[in-house]
Structure formats: structure tokens, C-alpha cells
Design an enzyme around this catalytic site. Structure first.
Site, PDB file in Angstrom:
ATOM      1  N   HIS A  32     -33.934   8.062   0.352  1.00 13.83           N
ATOM      2  CA  HIS A  32     -33.467   8.299  -1.016  1.00 13.83           C
ATOM      3  C   HIS A  32     -32.956   6.972  -1.582  1.00 13.83           C
ATOM      4  CE1 HIS A  32     -31.949  10.888  -4.259  1.00 13.83           C
ATOM      5  NE2 HIS A  32     -30.852  10.143  -4.253  1.00 13.83           N
ATOM      6  N   ASP A  34     -31.278   5.179  -4.805  1.00 18.42           N
ATOM      7  CA  ASP A  34     -30.500   5.431  -6.020  1.00 18.42           C
ATOM      8  C   ASP A  34     -30.525   4.245  -6.969  1.00 18.42           C
ATOM      9  OD1 ASP A  34     -29.267   8.083  -5.678  1.00 18.42           O
ATOM     10  OD2 ASP A  34     -28.364   7.197  -3.895  1.00 18.42           O
ATOM     11  N   MET A  36     -29.262   2.728 -10.325  1.00 14.80           N
ATOM     12  CA  MET A  36     -28.206   2.899 -11.333  1.00 14.80           C
ATOM     13  C   MET A  36     -28.210   1.688 -12.250  1.00 14.80           C
ATOM     14  SD  MET A  36     -25.053   4.331  -9.071  1.00 14.80           S
ATOM     15  CE  MET A  36     -25.288   5.501  -7.725  1.00 14.80           C
ATOM     16  N   HIS A  64     -34.441   7.938  -7.244  1.00 12.32           N
ATOM     17  CA  HIS A  64     -33.593   8.739  -8.123  1.00 12.32           C
ATOM     18  C   HIS A  64     -33.121   7.823  -9.245  1.00 12.32           C
ATOM     19  CE1 HIS A  64     -29.461  11.030  -8.440  1.00 12.32           C
ATOM     20  NE2 HIS A  64     -30.206  11.171  -9.513  1.00 12.32           N
ATOM     21  N   MET A 136     -27.732  17.880  -8.977  1.00  7.24           N
ATOM     22  CA  MET A 136     -26.647  17.005  -8.516  1.00  7.24           C
ATOM     23  C   MET A 136     -25.456  17.876  -8.113  1.00  7.24           C
ATOM     24  SD  MET A 136     -27.632  13.911  -8.453  1.00  7.24           S
ATOM     25  CE  MET A 136     -26.035  13.237  -7.949  1.00  7.24           C
ATOM     26  N   ASP A 174     -27.990  16.648  -3.958  1.00  7.60           N
ATOM     27  CA  ASP A 174     -27.566  15.260  -3.745  1.00  7.60           C
ATOM     28  C   ASP A 174     -26.083  15.118  -4.066  1.00  7.60           C
ATOM     29  OD1 ASP A 174     -27.341  12.505  -3.624  1.00  7.60           O
ATOM     30  OD2 ASP A 174     -28.658  12.100  -5.340  1.00  7.60           O
TER      31      ASP A 174
HETATM   32  C1  DX5 Z   1     -24.769   9.567  -6.197  1.00  4.42           C
HETATM   33  C2  DX5 Z   1     -26.111   9.360  -5.570  1.00  4.42           C
HETATM   34  C3  DX5 Z   1     -26.257   9.916  -4.216  1.00  4.42           C
HETATM   35  C4  DX5 Z   1     -25.333   9.334  -3.173  1.00  4.42           C
HETATM   36  C5  DX5 Z   1     -24.911  10.449  -2.280  1.00  4.42           C
HETATM   37  O1  DX5 Z   1     -24.835   9.275  -7.539  1.00  4.42           O
HETATM   38  O2  DX5 Z   1     -27.124   9.959  -6.373  1.00  4.42           O
HETATM   39  O3  DX5 Z   1     -27.591   9.841  -3.772  1.00  4.42           O
HETATM   40  O4  DX5 Z   1     -25.935   8.336  -2.399  1.00  4.42           O
HETATM   41  O5  DX5 Z   1     -23.930   9.993  -1.436  1.00  4.42           O
HETATM   42  P1  DX5 Z   1     -23.096  10.953  -0.495  1.00  4.42           P
HETATM   43  O6  DX5 Z   1     -24.057  11.665   0.416  1.00  4.42           O
HETATM   44  O7  DX5 Z   1     -22.186  10.018   0.214  1.00  4.42           O
HETATM   45  O8  DX5 Z   1     -22.358  11.941  -1.370  1.00  4.42           O
HETATM   46 ZN    ZN Z   2     -29.167  10.114  -5.528  1.00  2.50          ZN
END
Ligand code: DX5
Ligand code: ZN
Length: 215
Positions: A32, A34, A36, A64, A136, A174
Site C-alpha cells: 500500500h 500512500d 499525500m 492510495h 477509510m 485503511d
Molecule cells: C493514512 C493512510 C494509511 C496509513 C495507515 O492516511 O492512508 O494507509 O498508512 O496506517 P496505520 O495502519 O498505522 O493506521
Molecule cells: Zn492509505
């Protein structure tokens, strides 16, 4: 079959290659990733460049996109080698349907996500265009948060909406997923589990993945 996707966000950033090795050897199904942008969420993480290196291993990458105007970046993420590309409904707005179509045209699996306080019925019009729906279970933007229990009702509802229409997309969760919360998410209808901190903190990552898959 439950799929597990460890999140790179929780790894040691000096060693991305080793993090990928750990994910591959754990028996997980995807990495996965992420993305941002500092606008859709406050933090800025990684983009297409790093993804293009990680994807060279041939292991599926689940991108993501927590970014505004995701429609502008689909081809770049597809070319970088993402297997799944998930956009946020809140970010894509009227472009959601078109963007999902473009993800599929680019040869990737198309995903759409909603934040905890976005109604899942906002996805009604685009369900048929989705290979994956990401609910989410924490506010997006950072790892290590606690799962918000009410989000599991949304997992139940989206599963019901899909079944009613004869659709069977992957339902991914997630945020705050660990060995305690995973069974609750699976019972609600999730079949792909993202785990960041719980995976990278696990003493035995393979055992952790096995436990999650048995949820
Ligand atoms: C948060 C991300 C997640 C994050 C989850 O915005 O989208 O993918 O990595 O992390 P954990 O499993 O630590 O909650
Ligand atoms: Zn994520």
C-alpha cells in the site's frame, strides 16, 4: 480470500527496498503506497518517482492518492507501475466517474475512497466503475491512529449496496487495522486490509499477515 496490503508509510524511510522485501516475504498481497500532497491532507509523502523503482520488483502496488485533482495524475501513476489506483471521491468530485474510467483504460484496477465522515451513498453513481472501494477507517493523513468504530457500519452499507446491484468489488479498509480490529472489519464485509504501523511493528511479519488473513 482476505488480501493484506502493508503500508509503506510506516516503514523506515532510509530503507525502502528492505521494506519492500519485508512485505514480499511476509506473504502479503500488495504494497500500500500512500500519496499525500499537502493539500488534500496536511502531509506530503511520496510520488511517482519512488513508485517506479518499487514496481520494478513486479509486486503489486496499491496506490492510495490522497491528492487534489487526481484526474491530472492517473497516467503518471499507471506508467510508474501501480496495479491499483485509488482516488478520493471528495477530491475528484464531478470527475470521479471519468477518472475511474481512465484508471481502467490505463490497465490498472480502479478504486475510489471516502473519508470517515463522507456518506457512502456519494458513491452510488460510480459503483459499477470500481474494482475496489476503500473505506477509510481513520481520518486520512497519518498512520498510527485508532480505528473509528462507526466506519465499520459504512463497510456493511457499501457491501449491501454492491450486492444489491450484483457487484462484487474489493472492499478495502485503511487505518488502525491490527489483529484486534481486522476481524471486525472482515465481519463487516472488508476483504482487503491495509496495515501500516501494526505490520512494521510486528515481531514476525509473516505470522501477522497469516493472522490477518484468518480474520
Ligand atoms: C493514512 C493512510 C494509511 C496509513 C495507515 O492516511 O492512508 O494507509 O498508512 O496506517 P496505520 O495502519 O498505522 O493506521
Ligand atoms: Zn492509505
Amino acid at each position: 480470500m482476505i488480501k493484506v496490503a502493508p503500508s509503506l508509510l510506516a516503514s523506515n524511510y532510509l530503507e525502502f527496498g528492505k521494506a519492500l522485501d519485508k512485505v514480499v516475504s511476509s506473504g502479503a498481497d500488495a504494497l500500500h503506497y500512500d500519496v499525500m500532497d499537502g493539500s488534500f491532507v496536511p502531509a506530503i509523502t511520496f510520488g511517482q518517482g519512488l513508485l517506479s523503482f518499487l514496481s520494478k520488483r513486479g509486486f503489486p502496488i496499491d496506490a492510495h492518492l490522497m491528492i487534489v485533482h487526481p484526474e491530472k495524475h492517473i497516467s503518471e501513476f499507471a506508467e510508474a507501475g501501480a496495479r491499483y489506483i485509488t482516488i478520493h471521491q471528495e477530491a475528484a468530485g464531478f470527475e470521479t466517474a471519468n477518472t475511474l474510467r481512465r484508471i481502467r483504460e490505463a490497465g490498472c484496477l480502479a478504486g475510489v475512497s471516502v473519508k470517515p465522515y463522507t456518506d457512502v451513498h456519494a458513491l452510488e453513481e460510480v459503483l459499477e466503475l470500481c474494482d475496489l472501494i476503500l473505506i477509510m477507517t481513520v481520518e486520512p493523513g497519518k498512520g498510527g491512529q485508532k480505528l473509528l468504530p462507526f466506519t465499520l457500519d459504512k463497510v456493511r452499507e457499501i457491501r449491501r449496496m454492491c450486492t444489491e446491484r450484483g457487484l462484487n468489488p474489493i472492499v478495502e479498509v485503511d487505518g488502525g487495522i491490527n489483529t484486534e480490529t481486522a476481524p471486525l472489519a472482515v465481519a463487516a464485509g472488508a476483504d482487503m486490509l491495509v496495515a501500516g504501523s501494526a505490520f512494521f511493528k510486528a515481531e514476525d511479519p509473516a505470522e501477522f499477515v497469516k493472522l490477518l488473513k484468518r480474520s
